[in-house]
Scaffold this active site. Structure first.
Site, PDB file in Angstrom:
ATOM      1  N   CYS A  41      54.592  44.893  41.629  1.00  0.00           N
ATOM      2  CA  CYS A  41      55.011  45.238  42.912  1.00  0.00           C
ATOM      3  C   CYS A  41      54.397  44.260  44.010  1.00  0.00           C
ATOM      4  CB  CYS A  41      54.540  46.436  43.195  1.00  0.00           C
ATOM      5  SG  CYS A  41      52.745  46.897  43.202  1.00  0.00           S
TER       6      CYS A  41
ATOM      7  N   CYS B 143      47.921  49.901  38.083  1.00  0.00           N
ATOM      8  CA  CYS B 143      48.430  49.435  39.609  1.00  0.00           C
ATOM      9  C   CYS B 143      48.746  50.888  40.182  1.00  0.00           C
ATOM     10  CB  CYS B 143      49.708  48.657  39.787  1.00  0.00           C
ATOM     11  SG  CYS B 143      50.119  48.516  41.666  1.00  0.00           S
TER      12      CYS B 143
ATOM     13  N   CYS C   5      37.391  40.343  40.482  1.00  0.00           N
ATOM     14  CA  CYS C   5      36.768  41.143  41.260  1.00  0.00           C
ATOM     15  C   CYS C   5      37.842  42.171  41.899  1.00  0.00           C
ATOM     16  CB  CYS C   5      36.133  40.484  42.253  1.00  0.00           C
ATOM     17  SG  CYS C   5      35.030  41.417  43.410  1.00  0.00           S
TER      18      CYS C   5
END
Length: 168
Positions: A131, A79, A157
């Site tokens: 998060c 992330c 995706c």
């Protein structure tokens, strides 16, 4: 505030062979965005404006523009906001959809799934489990398992802007 001032528009132009440009527009309500104060989420100061729009405001980067679309390097995608491991490069495949595609997350619980009614038909949004940052959408039953001999018939995706690749 009227309902029109609460809508935001992203316009994406795609060219289809033998046809004129078709403008696809995605609308979403401001109330669907994550607030800066919600859930004690800390947003990384190093994020670019595009990364903030994608992760926090649930925007979508333009197709075929992402940094990781054509990357074939080995590693783990994390992330961009909180650095949680999300996808292995081994699960990445070329879906020719304009965004990086993965058939599964790196470990169960790495991402969360949410119903997204912003377009019809409804889609399933995927977010970072730590998060809550918006990653993209997941699609099932498109035939990728048979077509590319993948272990699952699932396509995550994902916006490149929501990822950072840590190479092996």
């Amino acid at each position: 505030m009227n309902k029109w001032s609460r809508l935001y528009v992203i316009t994406v132009r795609r060219t289809f062979p033998g046809r004129r440009n078709i403008v696809l527009t995605q609308y979403w309500n401001k109330s669907k965005k994550m607030s800066d104060e919600s859930n004690d989420v800390k947003w990384n100061d190093a994020l670019t404006p595009l990364q903030l729009m994608v992760l926090r405001d649930k925007a979508t980067e333009r197709p075929n523009t992402g940094a990781y679309l054509h990357t074939n390097e080995s590693g783990v995608y994390h992330c961009a906001n909180c650095d949680r491991p999300l996808y292995s490069s081994k699960a990445k495949f070329d879906a020719r959809c304009g965004w990086p595609a993965f058939y599964e997350e790196v470990s169960p619980g790495a991402i969360t799934y949410h119903r997204d009614n912003s377009l019809m038909p409804a889609r399933v949004e995927i977010c970072c489990a730590r998060c809550g940052g918006h990653l993209g959408h997941v699609f099932e039953g498109e035939g990728w398992k048979q077509l590319l001999n993948l272990p699952k018939d699932t396509r995550h995706c994902v916006n490149s802007a929501s990822l950072n690749l840590k190479k092996d």
